[in-house]
Design an enzyme around this catalytic site. Sequence first.
Site, PDB file in Angstrom:
ATOM      1  CD  GLU A 118      -2.806  -1.163   2.465  1.00  0.00           C
ATOM      2  OE1 GLU A 118      -2.796  -0.180   3.237  1.00  0.00           O
ATOM      3  OE2 GLU A 118      -3.557  -2.146   2.623  1.00  0.00           O
ATOM      4  CD  GLU A 185      -9.828  -0.953  -0.214  1.00  0.00           C
ATOM      5  OE1 GLU A 185      -8.695  -1.475  -0.292  1.00  0.00           O
ATOM      6  OE2 GLU A 185     -10.650  -1.207   0.683  1.00  0.00           O
TER       7      GLU A 185
HETATM    8  O1  KIV Z   1      -6.650  -7.322   1.744  1.00  0.00           O
HETATM    9  C1  KIV Z   1      -7.480  -7.217   0.836  1.00  0.00           C
HETATM   10  O2  KIV Z   1      -8.480  -7.951   0.768  1.00  0.00           O
HETATM   11  C2  KIV Z   1      -7.262  -6.177  -0.165  1.00  0.00           C
HETATM   12  C3  KIV Z   1      -8.345  -5.962  -1.178  1.00  0.00           C
HETATM   13  C4  KIV Z   1      -9.480  -5.252  -0.554  1.00  0.00           C
HETATM   14  C5  KIV Z   1      -7.861  -5.273  -2.374  1.00  0.00           C
HETATM   15  O3  KIV Z   1      -6.278  -5.531  -0.158  1.00  0.00           O
END
Ligand code: KIV
Length: 274
Positions: A118, A185
């Site tokens: 991220e 997201e």
């Molecule tokens: O951890 C997860 O499920 C994610 C998705 C929401 C993209 O990062």
Amino acid sequence: MEVRVTVPALRSHKVADGRTPLVMVTAYDAPSARIADEAGVDLILVGDSVAMVVLGYEDTLQVGVADMAHHTAAVARTSPRALVVADLPWLSYHRDRADTVGNAGALVRAGAAAVKLEGGRVRVPMVSALVDAQIPVMGHLGLTPQSVHVMGGFKVQAQDDEAAAALLADASALVDAGVFAIVLEGVPADVAASVTDAVDVPTIGIGAGRHCDGQVLVFHDLLGLQDRLAPRFVRRYADLKAEGVKAVAAFAGDVRTGAFPSDSESYVRRGRGR
Ligand code: KIV
């Protein structure tokens, strides 16, 4: 012979070039991986959402590399056709390059073909280190759950022009550093569309509207395996929690009335069979 999905095959997968949108679903264990793969998804994400969806925590900050490796290995043992991507958990790529490469290496050794992390420009040195180590990287921008405390909750991001421009700059920086795809997201659909147009790697949206190069949902959300409040972007394709409650209640009823097990569900000694 079925052809496995690979990172090079995905890197230039753009809907604008006439390609079909990519499908990614999370999975955290062998049964969920088999369901996702048999359904024909392109990518399986071993998400750190496992912390909330499976392990009962309030956020994703509670899992570490060993947890993610454990779940990645369970998924990878099913040898899916889909590409297995594993989330680098919080604090596993924030310190230094060696630490980051070592942690990503643990996920690759557990069976992931790529890792996801991220953040935008601030993560470029770590993305470069991973790419140098031959580890494919997927970016994740917008509502980044590992930043829950900085965001003040799980809130839609990039709502004003300045934040939208910053998101675009983050996406470009990640692409320049070598990511092969970017999850967007919790961002407005028009912002996701601008990013999708601007980058030459696929964008995969969740709560980011339809103008992405693919979509991802959490396995337990799309199957209705949990009935907690769901964000507006979740579409439930089944109600498996209700089905499960019904089935276990039927079992309990059969046990209590003596209807289970029947003779045909019991063993008899050799030579005394009915
Ligand atoms: O951890 C997860 O499920 C994610 C998705 C929401 C993209 O990062």
